[in-house]
Scaffold this motif. Sequence first.
Motif, PDB file in Angstrom:
ATOM      1  N   SER A  72      46.347  17.232  70.439  1.00  0.00           N
ATOM      2  CA  SER A  72      47.733  17.257  69.959  1.00  0.00           C
ATOM      3  C   SER A  72      48.563  16.040  70.364  1.00  0.00           C
ATOM      4  N   ASP A  73      49.634  15.841  69.608  1.00  0.00           N
ATOM      5  CA  ASP A  73      50.667  14.880  69.989  1.00  0.00           C
ATOM      6  C   ASP A  73      51.410  15.456  71.192  1.00  0.00           C
ATOM      7  N   ARG A  74      51.575  14.674  72.249  1.00  0.00           N
ATOM      8  CA  ARG A  74      52.139  15.211  73.491  1.00  0.00           C
ATOM      9  C   ARG A  74      53.240  14.339  74.054  1.00  0.00           C
ATOM     10  N   MET A  75      54.278  15.002  74.532  1.00  0.00           N
ATOM     11  CA  MET A  75      55.314  14.326  75.309  1.00  0.00           C
ATOM     12  C   MET A  75      54.802  14.143  76.734  1.00  0.00           C
ATOM     13  N   THR A  76      55.202  13.053  77.369  1.00  0.00           N
ATOM     14  CA  THR A  76      54.846  12.789  78.769  1.00  0.00           C
ATOM     15  C   THR A  76      56.134  12.403  79.473  1.00  0.00           C
ATOM     16  N   LEU A  77      56.636  13.302  80.315  1.00  0.00           N
ATOM     17  CA  LEU A  77      57.969  13.177  80.896  1.00  0.00           C
ATOM     18  C   LEU A  77      57.901  13.104  82.422  1.00  0.00           C
ATOM     19  N   LYS A  78      58.650  12.178  82.978  1.00  0.00           N
ATOM     20  CA  LYS A  78      58.722  12.005  84.434  1.00  0.00           C
ATOM     21  C   LYS A  78      60.137  12.326  84.903  1.00  0.00           C
ATOM     22  N   PHE A  79      60.263  13.431  85.624  1.00  0.00           N
ATOM     23  CA  PHE A  79      61.545  13.848  86.186  1.00  0.00           C
ATOM     24  C   PHE A  79      61.556  13.594  87.700  1.00  0.00           C
ATOM     25  N   VAL A  80      62.736  13.398  88.251  1.00  0.00           N
ATOM     26  CA  VAL A  80      62.873  13.246  89.689  1.00  0.00           C
ATOM     27  C   VAL A  80      63.927  14.203  90.227  1.00  0.00           C
ATOM     28  N   LYS A  81      63.727  14.617  91.444  1.00  0.00           N
ATOM     29  CA  LYS A  81      64.733  15.384  92.167  1.00  0.00           C
ATOM     30  C   LYS A  81      65.547  14.398  92.974  1.00  0.00           C
ATOM     31  N   ALA A  82      66.811  14.264  92.631  1.00  0.00           N
ATOM     32  CA  ALA A  82      67.660  13.257  93.243  1.00  0.00           C
ATOM     33  C   ALA A  82      67.680  13.400  94.768  1.00  0.00           C
ATOM     34  N   SER A  83      67.617  12.267  95.458  1.00  0.00           N
ATOM     35  CA  SER A  83      67.709  12.266  96.917  1.00  0.00           C
ATOM     36  C   SER A  83      69.106  12.687  97.357  1.00  0.00           C
ATOM     37  N   GLN A 109      63.628  10.430  84.568  1.00  0.00           N
ATOM     38  CA  GLN A 109      63.494   9.039  84.979  1.00  0.00           C
ATOM     39  C   GLN A 109      62.865   8.182  83.884  1.00  0.00           C
ATOM     40  N   ALA A 110      61.877   8.753  83.179  1.00  0.00           N
ATOM     41  CA  ALA A 110      61.204   7.949  82.151  1.00  0.00           C
ATOM     42  C   ALA A 110      60.407   8.845  81.223  1.00  0.00           C
ATOM     43  N   LYS A 111      60.169   8.339  80.003  1.00  0.00           N
ATOM     44  CA  LYS A 111      59.296   8.975  79.021  1.00  0.00           C
ATOM     45  C   LYS A 111      58.191   7.994  78.656  1.00  0.00           C
ATOM     46  N   SER A 112      57.023   8.506  78.340  1.00  0.00           N
ATOM     47  CA  SER A 112      55.904   7.655  77.937  1.00  0.00           C
ATOM     48  C   SER A 112      55.286   8.186  76.649  1.00  0.00           C
ATOM     49  N   GLU A 113      54.782   7.275  75.838  1.00  0.00           N
ATOM     50  CA  GLU A 113      54.079   7.645  74.611  1.00  0.00           C
ATOM     51  C   GLU A 113      52.566   7.531  74.783  1.00  0.00           C
ATOM     52  N   VAL A 114      52.112   7.515  76.014  1.00  0.00           N
ATOM     53  CA  VAL A 114      50.686   7.331  76.280  1.00  0.00           C
ATOM     54  C   VAL A 114      49.847   8.450  75.662  1.00  0.00           C
ATOM     55  N   ASN A 115      50.420   9.656  75.545  1.00  0.00           N
ATOM     56  CA  ASN A 115      49.675  10.785  74.988  1.00  0.00           C
ATOM     57  C   ASN A 115      50.141  11.161  73.583  1.00  0.00           C
ATOM     58  N   ALA A 116      50.785  10.228  72.901  1.00  0.00           N
ATOM     59  CA  ALA A 116      51.217  10.464  71.522  1.00  0.00           C
ATOM     60  C   ALA A 116      50.018  10.452  70.576  1.00  0.00           C
ATOM     61  N   ASN A 117      50.114  11.245  69.513  1.00  0.00           N
ATOM     62  CA  ASN A 117      49.083  11.243  68.472  1.00  0.00           C
ATOM     63  C   ASN A 117      49.753  11.375  67.107  1.00  0.00           C
ATOM     64  N   PRO A 118      49.984  10.274  66.401  1.00  0.00           N
ATOM     65  CA  PRO A 118      50.657  10.321  65.105  1.00  0.00           C
ATOM     66  C   PRO A 118      49.863  11.047  64.021  1.00  0.00           C
ATOM     67  N   LYS A 119      48.578  11.306  64.247  1.00  0.00           N
ATOM     68  CA  LYS A 119      47.769  12.037  63.263  1.00  0.00           C
ATOM     69  C   LYS A 119      48.082  13.533  63.256  1.00  0.00           C
ATOM     70  N   ASP A 120      48.721  14.005  64.310  1.00  0.00           N
ATOM     71  CA  ASP A 120      49.010  15.434  64.458  1.00  0.00           C
ATOM     72  C   ASP A 120      50.211  15.805  63.589  1.00  0.00           C
ATOM     73  N   THR A 121      49.956  16.544  62.484  1.00  0.00           N
ATOM     74  CA  THR A 121      51.033  16.939  61.568  1.00  0.00           C
ATOM     75  C   THR A 121      51.716  18.235  61.976  1.00  0.00           C
ATOM     76  N   LYS A 122      51.135  18.988  62.895  1.00  0.00           N
ATOM     77  CA  LYS A 122      51.770  20.158  63.513  1.00  0.00           C
ATOM     78  C   LYS A 122      52.111  21.248  62.503  1.00  0.00           C
ATOM     79  N   ASP A 123      51.267  21.439  61.505  1.00  0.00           N
ATOM     80  CA  ASP A 123      51.537  22.425  60.466  1.00  0.00           C
ATOM     81  C   ASP A 123      50.297  23.265  60.143  1.00  0.00           C
ATOM     82  N   TYR A 124      49.567  23.655  61.196  1.00  0.00           N
ATOM     83  CA  TYR A 124      48.290  24.321  61.010  1.00  0.00           C
ATOM     84  C   TYR A 124      48.440  25.845  61.108  1.00  0.00           C
TER      85      TYR A 124
END
Length: 285
Positions: free
Chosen positions: A272-283, A230-245
């Motif tokens: 960490s940089d995080r995806m925030t995903l909202k899924f729905v089960k169709a009626s 249904q939607a994606k959000s960048e509320v939990n994004a972190n551009p400082k996270d290079t993900k190479d540790y």
Amino acid sequence: MLTIINRIKCNLNLVLLGAALCSAAVAETPSAPDLTALAEHSFRSEEDKARNQYRHPVETLTFFGIKPSMSVLEIWPARGWYTDILAPYLKDQGKLTVANFRVDDGTMQDDRKIFWSRISERFSQRILKHKEHFGSVEQTEFDPPGYMFLGLTQQYDMVLSFRNAHIWNEQGYLLDVFRAVFDVLKPGGVFGIVEHRASRVSEISSSAVEGYLDESYVIAVAEHAGFKLQAKSEVNANPKDTKDYPKGVYALPPTLAMGTVDREKYLAIGESDRMTLKFVKASSE
């Protein structure tokens, strides 16, 4: 003339009575809990509240569309960072169920599972000890593939998972878990996921070390299980996270798996940089 006056008085009394009844009904309706107040509640430790800046609980739960009257399932709450907010939010009008990791019956061989089991046991006791805060929280065990029961079919309005999907994927059960979630959600129900996000290399590939997942992959698995994004959000994004540790996501707070090595560097990056995903089960049609 007196008859007309009496009728007017009678009608006026009825109006006043109706207004009084309406006011009383409004006064008796429980007010919606304040998520912001709960996120900063004195019950929560200062350490947990300090992490609000990275985890954005108010914005995240608002994005998922949580309501105080909902029946909500939280999977693998660990030490209860989110549960401390969810439980009092839902305790008066809704219902919270937590799916803890299963208790070690003495047969566990995996050190990590034994560790998770101990955390779940302590958390379960904490819920029972502080009922004035948590209310009546239902608890169940969840440990795929052997313990897959999350509840009755179409039991919940919302299911929430915070940073668990990479573990299920690592163990080969991500699709199975998503299907189990799909079964227990009501039609129109929401599946909210927050997960460590891998670096995107191209439209069809990504790259990251331990603990991260590709966002498109998570979406594809959820859709294969029957969900609609249904939607994606960048509320939990972190551009400082290079993900190479060297130790992957666990090098970052709160784990800080590198110990004193580059500690200040990892603290400056934050969580960490995080995806925030909202899924729905169709009626149903």
